[in-house]
Design an enzyme around this catalytic site. Structure first.
Site, mmCIF file in Angstrom:
data_model
loop_
_atom_site.group_PDB
_atom_site.id
_atom_site.type_symbol
_atom_site.label_atom_id
_atom_site.label_comp_id
_atom_site.label_asym_id
_atom_site.label_seq_id
_atom_site.Cartn_x
_atom_site.Cartn_y
_atom_site.Cartn_z
ATOM 1 N N ARG A 128 45.366 32.677 42.218
ATOM 2 C CA ARG A 128 45.448 33.094 43.624
ATOM 3 C C ARG A 128 44.849 34.467 43.890
ATOM 4 O O ARG A 128 44.044 34.635 44.809
ATOM 5 C CB ARG A 128 46.922 33.101 44.093
ATOM 6 C CG ARG A 128 47.454 31.762 44.476
ATOM 7 C CD ARG A 128 48.910 31.659 44.085
ATOM 8 N NE ARG A 128 48.999 31.620 42.642
ATOM 9 C CZ ARG A 128 48.910 30.486 41.924
ATOM 10 N NH1 ARG A 128 48.818 29.348 42.539
ATOM 11 N NH2 ARG A 128 48.944 30.511 40.607
ATOM 12 N N THR A 129 45.256 35.448 43.128
ATOM 13 C CA THR A 129 44.881 36.819 43.489
ATOM 14 C C THR A 129 43.372 37.019 43.354
ATOM 15 O O THR A 129 42.716 37.527 44.275
ATOM 16 C CB THR A 129 45.646 37.833 42.606
ATOM 17 O OG1 THR A 129 47.020 37.453 42.581
ATOM 18 C CG2 THR A 129 45.508 39.233 43.151
ATOM 19 N N LYS A 139 35.648 44.962 22.388
ATOM 20 C CA LYS A 139 35.077 45.816 21.319
ATOM 21 C C LYS A 139 35.848 47.125 21.195
ATOM 22 O O LYS A 139 35.478 48.001 20.436
ATOM 23 C CB LYS A 139 33.615 46.127 21.625
ATOM 24 C CG LYS A 139 32.743 44.914 21.822
ATOM 25 C CD LYS A 139 31.344 45.362 22.242
ATOM 26 C CE LYS A 139 30.647 44.304 23.060
ATOM 27 N NZ LYS A 139 29.501 44.830 23.799
ATOM 28 N N ARG A 159 43.367 43.624 37.730
ATOM 29 C CA ARG A 159 44.642 43.169 37.156
ATOM 30 C C ARG A 159 44.667 43.624 35.714
ATOM 31 O O ARG A 159 43.768 43.280 34.935
ATOM 32 C CB ARG A 159 44.808 41.653 37.236
ATOM 33 C CG ARG A 159 46.043 41.166 36.473
ATOM 34 C CD ARG A 159 46.423 39.752 36.790
ATOM 35 N NE ARG A 159 46.976 39.641 38.131
ATOM 36 C CZ ARG A 159 47.462 38.520 38.657
ATOM 37 N NH1 ARG A 159 47.466 37.416 37.942
ATOM 38 N NH2 ARG A 159 47.938 38.501 39.889
ATOM 39 N N HIS A 171 52.861 44.465 42.056
ATOM 40 C CA HIS A 171 51.822 43.570 42.593
ATOM 41 C C HIS A 171 51.868 43.757 44.122
ATOM 42 O O HIS A 171 52.313 42.881 44.865
ATOM 43 C CB HIS A 171 52.133 42.131 42.178
ATOM 44 C CG HIS A 171 51.015 41.155 42.365
ATOM 45 N ND1 HIS A 171 49.856 41.435 43.090
ATOM 46 C CD2 HIS A 171 50.870 39.871 41.918
ATOM 47 C CE1 HIS A 171 49.075 40.373 43.071
ATOM 48 N NE2 HIS A 171 49.660 39.418 42.372
#
Ligand code: CP
Length: 310
Positions: free
Chosen positions: A52-53, A82, A104, A132
């Site tokens: 969704r986000t 890395k 995120r 959030h």
């Protein structure tokens, strides 16, 4: 209204700004301006999975005429694999000339760290077990659209309240800006709401109570905000995870449970759902979670407008 220079946490917002976001989201529902983001570039950088986000931010930008670059699963597909630090990655992306970064991250505080190294606004799309905030904005928008006002409502936050970042952001918004009547934290004993949130509600004189079952309150609440057990936060504690799953069985929202709710009450969930809401609830008019997810698109369009075009 103060200029929004990025979205890091719920506590940064004043009520005037929240209301402006909601008014703008309503406008976006009706007539999104197609060229508003022309020549603007959004980078999406997701260190944890998302449906969704990420997609609603990317679609929001596309619908407004902008472009999107980015990487999902950044821990594997970016140079983080890395050993590159978040700070270096953000510095590089910002200096390439993007206009906004949607991040995120897998640890609390990721967005705040990123904003320090970015010349462009950063949006916190979830930072570990932290917050959030854009989810909470769409949650509040959904509640306000349904009830007309959030003030005076009784809410139950249900499930994994220790690890769920959506309930944390929602609580920070509610505590400060909305004189709700009562909050119930309904969870297994292993996943109770953390003390910072309880202290915050105390500070703003919002009544809260902890329970481990829904039955005593089900007929009296306006909003059930169900959440999933955050499996990914229990990797080092499989035994506790099993205990939480077992204890959560009595918190499953099924048809029988919804039938005991008030006729105008709503069931919300940030999604994804696993087993905590039965599929046979989806047809009930009180099931609000899919509309809630759709509202995310409008809220995210509104945020892009207010951050990049005002
Ligand atoms: N609600 C939410 O954050 O969903 P995603 O993890 O799919 O983005």
């Amino acid at each position: 209204m103060k200029k929004i220079n990025g979205v890091i946490k719920a506590q940064q917002f004043d009520k005037e700004t929240i209301d402006k976001i909601f008014t703008t989201a309503s406008e976006m529902e009706v007539s999104p301006p197609k060229d508003l983001m022309k020549h603007k570039i959004m980078a999406t950088l997701f260190y944890e999975p998302s449906t969704r986000t990420r997609l609603s931010f990317e679609i929001a930008m596309n619908k407004l005429g902008g472009s999107v670059v980015g990487t999902e699963n950044a821990r594997e597909f970016s140079s983080a694999a890395k050993g590159e630090s978040l700070e270096d990655t953000i510095r590089i992306i910002a200096q390439y000339g993007v206009d906004i970064i949607v991040l995120r991250y897998n640890q609390e505080g990721g967005a705040e760290r990123a904003q320090k190294f970015s010349e462009v606004p950063v949006i916190n799309a979830g930072d570990g077990t932290g917050q959030h905030p854009t989810q909470a904005l769409l949650d509040l928008y959904t509640i306000e659209k349904h009830f007309g006002s959030i003030d005076g409502l009784k809410l139950a936050m249900v499930g994994d309240l220790t690890n769920g970042r959506t309930v944390r952001s929602l609580s920070y918004f509610l505590g400060k800006h909305y004189p709700i009547k009562q909050v119930y934290f309904v969870s297994p004993k292993q996943t109770k709401m953390k003390n910072d949130i309880k202290d915050y509600f105390d500070k703003y004189h919002i009544k809260w109570e902890e329970l481990d079952e829904l039955d005593p309150i089900i007929g009296d609440i306006d909003v059930i905000y169900q959440t999933r057990v955050q499996k990914e936060r229990f990797k080092d504690n499989p035994k506790i995870y099993e205990e939480v799953i077992n204890a959560s069985e009595k918190l499953i929202i099924d048809e029988g449970c919804v039938n005991k709710m008030k006729s105008n009450a709503i069931v919300m969930h940030p999604l994804p759902r696993v087993t905590e809401i039965s599929y046979n609830v989806d047809h009930d008019r009180r099931a609000m979670y899919f509309q809630q997810a759709q509202n995310g698109l409008f809220i995210r369009m509104a945020l892009l407008k207010l951050i990049l075009a005002e």
